[in-house]
Design a protein around this motif. Structure first.
Motif, PDB file in Angstrom:
ATOM      1  N   SER A  88      32.476  46.443  50.173  1.00  0.00           N
ATOM      2  CA  SER A  88      32.336  45.329  49.069  1.00  0.00           C
ATOM      3  C   SER A  88      33.132  44.155  49.710  1.00  0.00           C
ATOM      4  O   SER A  88      32.960  42.999  49.126  1.00  0.00           O
ATOM      5  CB  SER A  88      32.971  45.679  47.819  1.00  0.00           C
ATOM      6  OG  SER A  88      34.312  45.832  47.806  1.00  0.00           O
ATOM      7  N   GLU A 103      33.144  39.895  48.773  1.00  0.00           N
ATOM      8  CA  GLU A 103      34.349  39.115  48.140  1.00  0.00           C
ATOM      9  C   GLU A 103      34.572  37.796  48.895  1.00  0.00           C
ATOM     10  O   GLU A 103      34.937  36.735  48.291  1.00  0.00           O
ATOM     11  CB  GLU A 103      35.594  40.155  48.428  1.00  0.00           C
ATOM     12  CG  GLU A 103      36.836  39.590  47.926  1.00  0.00           C
ATOM     13  CD  GLU A 103      36.957  39.861  46.359  1.00  0.00           C
ATOM     14  OE1 GLU A 103      38.148  39.272  45.871  1.00  0.00           O
ATOM     15  OE2 GLU A 103      36.074  39.961  45.783  1.00  0.00           O
ATOM     16  N   ARG A 128      29.684  42.268  44.561  1.00  0.00           N
ATOM     17  CA  ARG A 128      30.601  42.943  44.966  1.00  0.00           C
ATOM     18  C   ARG A 128      31.129  44.099  44.034  1.00  0.00           C
ATOM     19  O   ARG A 128      31.407  45.127  44.248  1.00  0.00           O
ATOM     20  CB  ARG A 128      31.956  42.005  45.229  1.00  0.00           C
ATOM     21  CG  ARG A 128      33.155  42.537  45.693  1.00  0.00           C
ATOM     22  CD  ARG A 128      34.370  41.829  45.295  1.00  0.00           C
ATOM     23  NE  ARG A 128      34.910  42.041  43.862  1.00  0.00           N
ATOM     24  CZ  ARG A 128      35.735  42.961  43.595  1.00  0.00           C
ATOM     25  NH1 ARG A 128      35.952  43.784  44.495  1.00  0.00           N
ATOM     26  NH2 ARG A 128      36.103  43.238  42.362  1.00  0.00           N
TER      27      ARG A 128
END
Length: 321
Positions: free
Chosen positions: A31, A35, A294
């Motif tokens: 993720s 981010e 995310r």
């Protein structure tokens, strides 16, 4: 004559911390590019009037331009402190949640194993605040590293050679106060997200299993429950997430009495108000697409990996592998 196997002993707080932290590190590797995109979108046009020029069109444009100009290093900026933060944050959240929930259930006279909405929300919020407090310095460093771009900068720019260099620089300039900057916003953000993450995951999974839709150990139970949990977290924490990014990344000024204070915002409420006044309510939701990209896969991978890791660990620990 067959005998049923004895129920597995629950994880201790330390065991839950380690399993939860490991699962979170798996998730953050997946993720982190989203981010980076979220952080830069939240800082783009900070406190600028509507219609101001934009470096990035949208979240996918951030990822594409960052990859083109900065390569893998760019889209994985801040991964080192992100690992440490996730170990501290999710290790605490997943490790402390069940002990707190069972204790609170006992205090109110309920069965410790019952999933009670209010005690589950309270336990999720408290365990999240504990994790956010432990991990705050590393989230601050991560946000500043992710915001930094030598090619297409947005927001205040903080260049650090490494996480250790960041810790040294912040301590040298601001001492302990610098490392806990934004902890109030972090606690608010995490309490809102944590209050729904595990309760919504457990509730969804219990509903699916009790209604006979899927088996409890099915990958579909993990995925469906994690998806619902991720959407709940996103809905709860987006405005406070924008506030946290801006509180962490703002430049600081030195006051006459020698204190370092934020140059743009005094506190989370001041940040919310100034963002609303300058950018309108949509300013609170900048980067929400990247946040979705995310938080949903991150939550899915974290909670799914945690269930798998915990199950595997119990089998190894209890000699059933």
């Amino acid at each position: 004559m067959s005998t049923s196997a004895a129920p597995s002993r629950p994880l201790s707080t330390a065991e839950g911390f380690i399993c939860g932290g490991t699962a979170a590190c798996v998730a953050v590797t997946v993720s982190n590019p989203a981010e980076v995109a979220k952080t830069r979108m939240q800082l783009q046009g900070e406190l600028a009037a509507k219609g101001a020029g934009k470096v990035y069109k949208n979240s996918l444009d951030v990822i594409a331009k960052t990859w083109r100009n900065e390569g893998i290093r760019g889209i994985q900026r801040g991964l080192g402190p992100a690992y440490v933060y996730q170990i501290l944050m999710n290790g605490s959240r997943l490790g402390f949640y069940e002990p707190i929930r069972t204790r609170v259930n006992t205090l109110v006279g309920a069965n410790p194993t019952d999933q009670i909405p209010l005690t589950s929300l309270f336990s999720g919020a408290v365990s999240g605040i504990i994790g956010a407090s432990f991990g705050n310095p590393f989230f601050l460093i991560k946000a500043r590293m992710q915001a930094y771009s030598p090619v297409l900068p947005v927001g205040a720019q903080h260049y650090y050679k490494s996480s250790f260099d960041a810790l040294k620089s912040i301590w040298r300039a601001e001492k302990f106060r610098g490392l806990v900057r934004g902890v109030d916003a972090a606690a608010l953000r995490t309490a809102m997200g944590s209050s729904v993450q595990l309760p919504s995951y457990n509730w969804t999974k219990n509903q699916l299993v009790s209604r006979g839709i899927v088996r409890g150990d099915s990958i579909w139970a993990f995925l469906a429950s994690s998806t619902v949990s991720g959407l709940c977290v996103l809905a709860m924490m987006q405005p406070t997430d924008t506030v946290l990014t801006r509180m962490y990344n703002q430049p600081t000024i030195r006051t006459p009495d020698g204190r370092h204070v934020g140059a743009l915002y005094k506190n989370p409420l001041d940040c919310l108000w100034k963002t609303l006044k300058a950018e309108g309510p949509l300013g609170w939701y900048k980067g929400s697409t990247a946040h979705f990209l995310r938080i949903v896969p991150h939550t899915i991978v974290t909670l799914t990996a945690n269930d798998i890791i915990v199950g595997l660990y119990k089998r190894v620990r209890d000699g059933r592998l």
